[in-house]
Design a protein around this motif. Structure first.
Motif, short mmCIF file in Angstrom:
data_model
loop_
_atom_site.label_atom_id
_atom_site.label_comp_id
_atom_site.label_asym_id
_atom_site.label_seq_id
_atom_site.Cartn_x
_atom_site.Cartn_y
_atom_site.Cartn_z
N ILE A 114 4.70 72.03 63.67
CA ILE A 114 3.47 71.94 62.87
C ILE A 114 3.78 72.75 61.62
O ILE A 114 4.19 73.92 61.72
CB ILE A 114 2.27 72.58 63.60
CG1 ILE A 114 2.02 71.90 64.96
CG2 ILE A 114 1.02 72.51 62.72
CD1 ILE A 114 1.00 72.63 65.83
N PHE A 160 3.53 74.85 58.10
CA PHE A 160 2.62 75.85 57.52
C PHE A 160 1.81 75.16 56.44
O PHE A 160 2.33 74.44 55.61
CB PHE A 160 3.41 77.02 56.93
CG PHE A 160 2.52 78.13 56.47
CD1 PHE A 160 2.19 79.16 57.33
CD2 PHE A 160 1.98 78.12 55.19
CE1 PHE A 160 1.33 80.17 56.93
CE2 PHE A 160 1.12 79.13 54.78
CZ PHE A 160 0.80 80.15 55.64
N PHE A 207 -2.12 69.60 59.34
CA PHE A 207 -2.08 70.40 60.57
C PHE A 207 -2.62 69.54 61.74
O PHE A 207 -1.97 69.39 62.78
CB PHE A 207 -2.96 71.65 60.37
CG PHE A 207 -3.11 72.52 61.58
CD1 PHE A 207 -2.13 73.44 61.92
CD2 PHE A 207 -4.25 72.45 62.37
CE1 PHE A 207 -2.27 74.27 63.03
CE2 PHE A 207 -4.40 73.27 63.48
CZ PHE A 207 -3.40 74.17 63.81
N1 LIG Z 1 0.13 75.80 60.66
C1 LIG Z 1 -0.53 76.80 60.06
N2 LIG Z 1 -0.49 76.96 58.71
C2 LIG Z 1 -1.14 77.96 58.09
N3 LIG Z 1 -1.88 78.87 58.73
C3 LIG Z 1 -1.97 78.78 60.08
C4 LIG Z 1 -1.31 77.74 60.81
N4 LIG Z 1 -1.60 77.90 62.13
C5 LIG Z 1 -2.40 78.98 62.21
N5 LIG Z 1 -2.64 79.50 60.99
C6 LIG Z 1 -3.42 80.70 60.64
O1 LIG Z 1 -2.83 81.81 61.32
C7 LIG Z 1 -3.81 82.75 61.70
C8 LIG Z 1 -3.71 83.02 63.19
O2 LIG Z 1 -4.14 81.87 63.91
P1 LIG Z 1 -4.86 81.99 65.33
O3 LIG Z 1 -5.18 80.61 65.77
O4 LIG Z 1 -5.99 82.97 65.25
O5 LIG Z 1 -3.67 82.62 66.19
P2 LIG Z 1 -3.70 83.22 67.67
O6 LIG Z 1 -4.86 82.61 68.38
O7 LIG Z 1 -2.38 82.86 68.24
O8 LIG Z 1 -3.84 84.71 67.52
C9 LIG Z 1 -5.15 82.16 61.28
O9 LIG Z 1 -5.53 82.70 60.06
C10 LIG Z 1 -4.86 80.67 61.16
O10 LIG Z 1 -5.72 80.04 60.25
#
Ligand SMILES: Nc1ncnc2c1ncn2[C@@H]1O[C@H](COP(=O)(O)OP(=O)(O)O)[C@@H](O)[C@H]1O
Ligand SMILES: [Mg+2]
Length: 252
Positions: free
Chosen positions: A219, A221, A240
């Motif tokens: 996936i 960024f 995404f």
């Molecule tokens: N593919 C992606 N690209 C950019 N940002 C992402 C991506 N996947 C997750 N994020 C961002 O990363 C951060 C952490 O995501 P989160 O779902 O809260 O992680 P976790 O649950 O593993 O702690 C969030 O701000 C989310 O929006």
């Protein structure tokens, strides 16, 4: 759980454990989104996967199991939703998803639970929640290999695990520990997802191969994801989501 009588040192079985199987009886599949590490995208993936499966006309439940840092409600924009009480707790439908979270009860307050309290809270939550008929119950796990993950394995016996990582050797160190644990416990693993890919790399793919786990693809960024939090319609139009649709096809 406790003493049957002050003179007896026998522990009475927890009556809630028998109810949990009954509560999950009509749940066809349970997908648990895990990593071991925080900040890798578990919550965003769990929530988006729930939205995608709902759009595909499946009945979907989403359980936010990150008691210390619940996030799914924020991603869904679940303002004002509240469960109803009727011989247990019926989760409200948020964007068509039966969504359960402790956030209904604690709001933005901290919930500093210790290990045994986490286990007790989780047992209670599973014992009271009436999911009804559900094709997929998606569980968003917290980071770590603590009570919640161990209790999912103990209490939600048909769980299948979706491991999320980023292409970082540092993150993979922790993810490997969780992967080893799941393999040792012989629980079903759906595969490994590589999230937040920025450059071409084989790190995660090779890692999955080493463990004999299916690599479910990258996936990418995506810079504008932040603007989609709280807005599922917008989130569903992102690359995404497009990437997760491919993963959903492989595992569902
Ligand atoms: N593919 C992606 N690209 C950019 N940002 C992402 C991506 N996947 C997750 N994020 C961002 O990363 C951060 C952490 O995501 P989160 O779902 O809260 O992680 P976790 O649950 O593993 O702690 C969030 O701000 C989310 O929006
Ligand atoms: Mg999370």
């Amino acid at each position: 759980m406790g003493r049957v009588h002050k003179n007896f040192k026998v522990r009475a079985p927890d009556p809630r454990l028998a109810i949990i199987d009954e509560r999950l009886k009509n749940v066809k599949r349970i997908f648990v989104v895990v990593s071991g590490k925080g900040g890798v995208g578990k919550s965003l993936i769990a929530t988006t996967l729930s939205l995608i499966l709902t759009k595909r006309s499946h009945s979907v439940g989403l359980l936010d199991l990150d008691f210390h840092g619940p996030s799914c409600h924020f991603i869904l924009g679940a303002k004002g939703a509240m469960p109803t009480e009727e011989k247990g707790i019926i989760p409200p439908e948020v964007h068509g998803i039966k969504f359960m979270s402790l956030v209904y009860y604690v709001g933005d307050e901290p919930l500093p639970l210790r290990g045994t309290e986490i286990s007790d809270t989780f047992t209670e939550l599973l014992a009271i929640t009436r999911w009804g008929r559900v094709d997929y119950l998606i569980v968003d796990a917290p980071p770590g290999i603590g009570e919640e993950v161990l209790d999912v394995i103990r209490l939600m016996k048909r769980s299948e695990f979706l491991i999320v990582t980023t292409p970082s050797s540092l993150v993979l160190k922790t993810v490997s520990r969780l992967t080893r644990l799941l393999l040792e416990l012989k629980v079903p693993i759906l595969g490994m997802v590589e999230n937040m890919r920025i450059t071409e790399t084989k790190l995660v793919e090779e890692h999955a191969k080493r463990f004999g786990i299916k690599y479910l693809g990258p996936i990418l960024f995506e810079y504008n994801l932040e603007k989609c939090l709280g807005n599922p319609k917008k989130l569903l139009r992102t690359k995404f989501t497009h990437n997760i649709k491919d993963i959903a096809k492989e595992i569902s």
